[in-house]
Scaffold this motif. Structure first.
Motif, PDB file in Angstrom:
ATOM      1  N   TRP A  17    -142.506 -98.982 -66.135  1.00 31.65           N
ATOM      2  CA  TRP A  17    -141.313 -98.182 -66.372  1.00 31.65           C
ATOM      3  C   TRP A  17    -140.093 -99.065 -66.658  1.00 31.65           C
ATOM      4  O   TRP A  17    -139.435 -98.889 -67.667  1.00 31.65           O
ATOM      5  CB  TRP A  17    -141.054 -97.257 -65.190  1.00 31.65           C
ATOM      6  CG  TRP A  17    -140.032 -96.219 -65.522  1.00 31.65           C
ATOM      7  CD1 TRP A  17    -138.727 -96.199 -65.147  1.00 31.65           C
ATOM      8  CD2 TRP A  17    -140.228 -95.079 -66.341  1.00 31.65           C
ATOM      9  NE1 TRP A  17    -138.103 -95.105 -65.658  1.00 31.65           N
ATOM     10  CE2 TRP A  17    -139.013 -94.394 -66.422  1.00 31.65           C
ATOM     11  CE3 TRP A  17    -141.321 -94.561 -67.034  1.00 31.65           C
ATOM     12  CZ2 TRP A  17    -138.852 -93.218 -67.152  1.00 31.65           C
ATOM     13  CZ3 TRP A  17    -141.156 -93.396 -67.755  1.00 31.65           C
ATOM     14  CH2 TRP A  17    -139.941 -92.739 -67.808  1.00 31.65           C
ATOM     15  N   ASN A  18    -139.777 -99.979 -65.785  1.00 31.17           N
ATOM     16  CA  ASN A  18    -138.682-100.929 -65.983  1.00 31.17           C
ATOM     17  C   ASN A  18    -139.147-102.328 -65.582  1.00 31.17           C
ATOM     18  O   ASN A  18    -138.666-102.886 -64.594  1.00 31.17           O
ATOM     19  CB  ASN A  18    -137.452-100.554 -65.146  1.00 31.17           C
ATOM     20  CG  ASN A  18    -136.683 -99.407 -65.734  1.00 31.17           C
ATOM     21  OD1 ASN A  18    -136.397 -99.395 -66.921  1.00 31.17           O
ATOM     22  ND2 ASN A  18    -136.353 -98.444 -64.908  1.00 31.17           N
ATOM     23  N   PRO A  19    -140.069-102.909 -66.337  1.00 32.77           N
ATOM     24  CA  PRO A  19    -140.657-104.183 -65.905  1.00 32.77           C
ATOM     25  C   PRO A  19    -139.639-105.316 -65.769  1.00 32.77           C
ATOM     26  O   PRO A  19    -139.782-106.170 -64.899  1.00 32.77           O
ATOM     27  CB  PRO A  19    -141.691-104.497 -66.984  1.00 32.77           C
ATOM     28  CG  PRO A  19    -141.283-103.697 -68.172  1.00 32.77           C
ATOM     29  CD  PRO A  19    -140.606-102.479 -67.631  1.00 32.77           C
ATOM     30  N   GLU A  20    -138.592-105.271 -66.570  1.00 35.69           N
ATOM     31  CA  GLU A  20    -137.602-106.349 -66.504  1.00 35.69           C
ATOM     32  C   GLU A  20    -136.776-106.327 -65.218  1.00 35.69           C
ATOM     33  O   GLU A  20    -136.195-107.341 -64.832  1.00 35.69           O
ATOM     34  CB  GLU A  20    -136.686-106.341 -67.742  1.00 35.69           C
ATOM     35  CG  GLU A  20    -135.778-105.145 -67.847  1.00 35.69           C
ATOM     36  CD  GLU A  20    -136.402-103.942 -68.549  1.00 35.69           C
ATOM     37  OE1 GLU A  20    -135.618-103.103 -69.021  1.00 35.69           O
ATOM     38  OE2 GLU A  20    -137.633-103.818 -68.614  1.00 35.69           O
ATOM     39  N   LYS A  32    -138.574-111.197 -69.927  1.00 37.81           N
ATOM     40  CA  LYS A  32    -137.394-111.389 -70.776  1.00 37.81           C
ATOM     41  C   LYS A  32    -137.629-111.025 -72.237  1.00 37.81           C
ATOM     42  O   LYS A  32    -136.669-110.804 -72.960  1.00 37.81           O
ATOM     43  CB  LYS A  32    -136.932-112.844 -70.694  1.00 37.81           C
ATOM     44  CG  LYS A  32    -136.367-113.214 -69.339  1.00 37.81           C
ATOM     45  CD  LYS A  32    -135.814-114.614 -69.356  1.00 37.81           C
ATOM     46  CE  LYS A  32    -135.178-114.931 -68.025  1.00 37.81           C
ATOM     47  NZ  LYS A  32    -134.538-116.238 -68.018  1.00 37.81           N
ATOM     48  N   THR A  33    -138.872-110.993 -72.674  1.00 36.37           N
ATOM     49  CA  THR A  33    -139.111-110.744 -74.097  1.00 36.37           C
ATOM     50  C   THR A  33    -139.633-109.322 -74.318  1.00 36.37           C
ATOM     51  O   THR A  33    -140.228-108.707 -73.438  1.00 36.37           O
ATOM     52  CB  THR A  33    -140.156-111.734 -74.656  1.00 36.37           C
ATOM     53  OG1 THR A  33    -141.420-111.480 -74.050  1.00 36.37           O
ATOM     54  CG2 THR A  33    -139.734-113.177 -74.400  1.00 36.37           C
ATOM     55  N   THR A  34    -139.409-108.847 -75.518  1.00 41.23           N
ATOM     56  CA  THR A  34    -139.911-107.534 -75.898  1.00 41.23           C
ATOM     57  C   THR A  34    -141.433-107.520 -75.874  1.00 41.23           C
ATOM     58  O   THR A  34    -142.047-106.518 -75.493  1.00 41.23           O
ATOM     59  CB  THR A  34    -139.400-107.161 -77.299  1.00 41.23           C
ATOM     60  OG1 THR A  34    -137.972-107.198 -77.280  1.00 41.23           O
ATOM     61  CG2 THR A  34    -139.853-105.778 -77.719  1.00 41.23           C
ATOM     62  N   ASP A  35    -142.051-108.632 -76.260  1.00 45.12           N
ATOM     63  CA  ASP A  35    -143.518-108.694 -76.246  1.00 45.12           C
ATOM     64  C   ASP A  35    -144.065-108.533 -74.830  1.00 45.12           C
ATOM     65  O   ASP A  35    -145.051-107.826 -74.612  1.00 45.12           O
ATOM     66  CB  ASP A  35    -144.015-110.011 -76.843  1.00 45.12           C
ATOM     67  CG  ASP A  35    -143.840-110.071 -78.348  1.00 45.12           C
ATOM     68  OD1 ASP A  35    -143.587-109.021 -78.970  1.00 45.12           O
ATOM     69  OD2 ASP A  35    -143.959-111.174 -78.902  1.00 45.12           O
ATOM     70  N   LEU A  36    -143.440-109.190 -73.865  1.00 46.05           N
ATOM     71  CA  LEU A  36    -143.906-109.064 -72.488  1.00 46.05           C
ATOM     72  C   LEU A  36    -143.665-107.649 -71.960  1.00 46.05           C
ATOM     73  O   LEU A  36    -144.513-107.086 -71.264  1.00 46.05           O
ATOM     74  CB  LEU A  36    -143.234-110.107 -71.599  1.00 46.05           C
ATOM     75  CG  LEU A  36    -143.842-110.341 -70.230  1.00 46.05           C
ATOM     76  CD1 LEU A  36    -145.338-110.613 -70.307  1.00 46.05           C
ATOM     77  CD2 LEU A  36    -143.159-111.504 -69.531  1.00 46.05           C
ATOM     78  N   LYS A  37    -142.533-107.059 -72.305  1.00 42.22           N
ATOM     79  CA  LYS A  37    -142.290-105.655 -71.933  1.00 42.22           C
ATOM     80  C   LYS A  37    -143.361-104.761 -72.540  1.00 42.22           C
ATOM     81  O   LYS A  37    -143.857-103.833 -71.891  1.00 42.22           O
ATOM     82  CB  LYS A  37    -140.911-105.191 -72.408  1.00 42.22           C
ATOM     83  CG  LYS A  37    -139.763-105.789 -71.646  1.00 42.22           C
ATOM     84  CD  LYS A  37    -138.454-105.300 -72.231  1.00 42.22           C
ATOM     85  CE  LYS A  37    -137.290-106.102 -71.711  1.00 42.22           C
ATOM     86  NZ  LYS A  37    -136.024-105.690 -72.329  1.00 42.22           N
TER      87      LYS A  37
END
Length: 121
Positions: A17-20, A32-37
């Motif tokens: 849901w909000n991994p960051e 921190k990256t869109t790919d990791l999200k």
């Protein structure tokens, strides 16, 4: 399967849901990256879709076999992945270590249930 649903749906929301914001609080890394999200949101989708299948298996007997078998494969796959990590990377946090045991037990129980009841349903 009901226990698996009760665990996997919150885990899906926890991871995706909000991994960051959520994951750095509990683990030693930042998203921190869109790919990791994207990876964590994909996990959310995967977990929720399997949970839906398991709910169908609970509610409709014609889905029970595939739901039970998929539950065993899902839990076994995660447990084996954690075991591989233990061997290759060493002991992880207690949360993942206890998670391994829970997943292994749920996998065993799903396969046991499948073997015991698959012929009667």
């Amino acid at each position: 399967m009901l226990l698996s649903v009760a665990i996997v749906i919150p885990a899906a929301l926890f991871y995706g849901w909000n991994p960051e914001y959520v994951l750095p609080y509990f683990f030693d890394f930042e998203v921190k990256t869109t790919d990791l999200k994207s990876v964590f949101r994909a996990i959310l989708g995967l977990y929720l879709s399997f949970s839906l299948l398991w709910i169908l298996g609970i509610m409709k007997s014609n889905f029970w076999k595939v739901a039970t078998l998929s539950n065993g494969v899902f839990m076994c796959g995660i447990a084996l992945g954690r075991l591989l990590s233990l061997v290759l990377d060493g002991k992880s946090s207690d949360l993942f270590f206890y998670g391994f045991w829970g997943e292994a037990i749920l996998a065993f129980f799903a396969f046991y249930q499948y073997k015991k009841y698959a012929k009667t349903i």
